[in-house]
Design a protein around this motif. Structure first.
Motif, PDB file in Angstrom:
ATOM      1  N   GLY A  33       0.732  -1.089   0.093  1.00 63.27           N
ATOM      2  CA  GLY A  33      -0.005  -0.145  -0.049  1.00 63.27           C
ATOM      3  C   GLY A  33       0.795   1.316  -0.150  1.00 63.27           C
ATOM      4  N   ALA A  34       1.947   1.233   0.886  1.00 60.96           N
ATOM      5  CA  ALA A  34       2.733   2.256   0.874  1.00 60.96           C
ATOM      6  C   ALA A  34       3.639   2.650  -0.525  1.00 60.96           C
ATOM      7  N   ILE A  35       3.775   1.667  -1.309  1.00 56.12           N
ATOM      8  CA  ILE A  35       4.612   1.842  -2.293  1.00 56.12           C
ATOM      9  C   ILE A  35       3.673   2.312  -3.400  1.00 56.12           C
ATOM     10  N   ASN A  36       2.478   1.756  -3.365  1.00 52.66           N
ATOM     11  CA  ASN A  36       1.314   2.135  -4.345  1.00 52.66           C
ATOM     12  C   ASN A  36       1.017   3.544  -4.068  1.00 52.66           C
ATOM     13  N   VAL A  59      -4.625   7.978  -2.500  1.00 53.77           N
ATOM     14  CA  VAL A  59      -3.929   7.347  -1.600  1.00 53.77           C
ATOM     15  C   VAL A  59      -5.025   6.775  -0.459  1.00 53.77           C
ATOM     16  N   THR A  60      -6.221   7.222  -0.350  1.00 50.85           N
ATOM     17  CA  THR A  60      -6.982   6.578   0.383  1.00 50.85           C
ATOM     18  C   THR A  60      -7.747   5.482  -0.117  1.00 50.85           C
ATOM     19  N   GLN A  61      -7.871   5.577  -1.500  1.00 49.94           N
ATOM     20  CA  GLN A  61      -8.308   4.390  -2.344  1.00 49.94           C
ATOM     21  C   GLN A  61      -7.213   3.183  -2.162  1.00 49.94           C
ATOM     22  N   VAL A  62      -6.133   3.561  -2.236  1.00 54.34           N
ATOM     23  CA  VAL A  62      -5.134   2.600  -2.184  1.00 54.34           C
ATOM     24  C   VAL A  62      -5.376   1.755  -0.837  1.00 54.34           C
ATOM     25  N   TYR A  63      -5.302   2.297   0.281  1.00 51.83           N
ATOM     26  CA  TYR A  63      -5.660   1.909   1.525  1.00 51.83           C
ATOM     27  C   TYR A  63      -6.895   1.129   1.624  1.00 51.83           C
ATOM     28  N   VAL A  64      -7.998   1.646   1.057  1.00 50.80           N
ATOM     29  CA  VAL A  64      -9.239   0.951   1.010  1.00 50.80           C
ATOM     30  C   VAL A  64      -9.371  -0.408   0.394  1.00 50.80           C
ATOM     31  N   ALA A  65      -8.452  -0.473  -0.654  1.00 51.76           N
ATOM     32  CA  ALA A  65      -8.271  -1.657  -1.586  1.00 51.76           C
ATOM     33  C   ALA A  65      -7.405  -2.634  -0.843  1.00 51.76           C
ATOM     34  N   GLN A  66      -6.382  -2.004  -0.058  1.00 53.36           N
ATOM     35  CA  GLN A  66      -5.491  -3.042   0.604  1.00 53.36           C
ATOM     36  C   GLN A  66      -6.302  -3.900   1.904  1.00 53.36           C
ATOM     37  N   GLY A 127      -2.215   2.640   7.174  1.00 58.85           N
ATOM     38  CA  GLY A 127      -2.383   3.512   6.282  1.00 58.85           C
ATOM     39  C   GLY A 127      -2.513   5.070   6.876  1.00 58.85           C
ATOM     40  N   ALA A 128      -3.542   5.001   7.688  1.00 63.21           N
ATOM     41  CA  ALA A 128      -4.029   6.301   8.178  1.00 63.21           C
ATOM     42  C   ALA A 128      -3.061   6.972   8.930  1.00 63.21           C
ATOM     43  N   LEU A 129      -1.999   6.186   9.810  1.00 60.77           N
ATOM     44  CA  LEU A 129      -0.831   6.674  10.656  1.00 60.77           C
ATOM     45  C   LEU A 129       0.346   7.209   9.531  1.00 60.77           C
ATOM     46  N   LEU A 130       0.530   6.462   8.343  1.00 55.78           N
ATOM     47  CA  LEU A 130       1.482   6.829   7.383  1.00 55.78           C
ATOM     48  C   LEU A 130       1.257   7.930   6.490  1.00 55.78           C
ATOM     49  N   PHE A 131      -0.058   8.189   6.237  1.00 55.12           N
ATOM     50  CA  PHE A 131      -0.182   9.139   5.287  1.00 55.12           C
ATOM     51  C   PHE A 131      -1.809   9.806   5.520  1.00 55.12           C
ATOM     52  N   SER A 132      -2.018  10.775   4.936  1.00 55.75           N
ATOM     53  CA  SER A 132      -3.182  11.624   5.184  1.00 55.75           C
ATOM     54  C   SER A 132      -4.208  11.166   4.538  1.00 55.75           C
TER      55      SER A 132
END
Length: 266
Positions: A33-36, A59-66, A127-132
């Motif tokens: 997720g972080a790479i994507n 980026v939110t969709q990336v982590y929803v997908a993961q 994901g929420a901790l790593l990104f906004s």
């Protein structure tokens, strides 16, 4: 109903034993997720807005997908039903006093429950901790998102069941998974949000069953007006329609198979 509850509990118990694999899965989903996410951030640095999405949305969709990757099993594994059809052990399934589809759905929902609680939630939190991330501020949207996730699970199961039940005719479904395993994540918007495709292509892909597993839940979560029908209700209705259609088709194919197909093997 008691039978289905018992099968559900068995599925939950079975998958709860793989704790090391679950921890490894959370780590893997978080890293990929972080790479994507970083790739998409680089893209949006060059172009801040694409078809209504900004960097935070992507980026939110990336982590929803993961987070949905494990519950939906969009890249596998296949249902054990595939192997049971190949070996002939499905004959035992056909002797049970419950429909084959209902039995496997109840068991898979047990797996989904465990994966959602112990793999999806931790992955999204990381994901929420790593990104906004763009988190809903309205409790109603959280509820609608959970409804969308539940419908996505039914669509995902419906597809995996169909991939398995064609084994009554093909005997070996590995070829089906060889095609759909790589294609599914692309068509669903898991590897790349469908909104980044050309508008006409994205509109078509958004109506297909695969989009109901990732793209539509992500857009419900984000509150986008690009949903089918331009509203959350339109998106949920499409998901529900695909869920009913796929499960109905699965039940019909099972009925046809048990009348016409001779079980090979064991």
């Amino acid at each position: 109903m008691r039978v289905y509850c018992a099968v559900y509990a068995r599925g939950l118990r079975r998958y709860s034993t793989y704790r090391a694999a679950t921890a490894a899965g959370v780590f893997t989903n978080s890293v990929f997720g972080a790479i994507n996410a970083m790739v998409l951030l680089a893209l949006f640095t060059a172009r801040p807005e694409i078809n209504g999405y900004d960097a935070t949305d992507a980026v939110t969709q990336v982590y929803v997908a993961q987070a949905l990757l494990a519950p939906l099993a969009i890249m596998g594994p296949a249902l054990d039903l595939s192997e049971r059809i190949r070996t002939g052990a499905v004959g035992i399934d056909l002797l049970r006093p419950v429909p084959v589809l209902g039995w496997w759905l109840a068991q898979d929902l047990g797996r989904v429950t465990f994966d959602f609680l112990f793999r999806s939630v931790p992955t999204f939190v990381i994901g929420a901790l790593l990104f906004s991330l763009a988190l809903p501020g309205d409790p109603v949207r959280w509820i609608l998102t959970l409804v969308s996730f539940a419908l996505a699970v039914l669509v995902g199961f419906g597809l995996r069941y169909l991939y398995s039940v064609v084994g009554f005719w093909l005997l070996d479904t590995r070829g089906v998974w060889a095609i759909m395993g790589p294609a599914g994540p692309v068509l669903a918007g898991m590897l790349l949000p469908l909104t980044l495709f050309p508008t006409g292509v994205a509109d078509v892909l958004r109506l297909l069953q695969w989009a109901s597993m990732v793209q539509i839940p992500a857009e419900v979560f984000l509150g986008k007006d690009t949903l089918p029908g331009g509203s959350v209700l339109g998106g949920l209705s499409l998901q529900a329609g695909w869920a009913v259609a796929l499960l109905t088709l699965g039940a019909w194919l099972t009925s046809r198979a048990t009348r016409r197909v001779v079980i090979q093997g064991g």
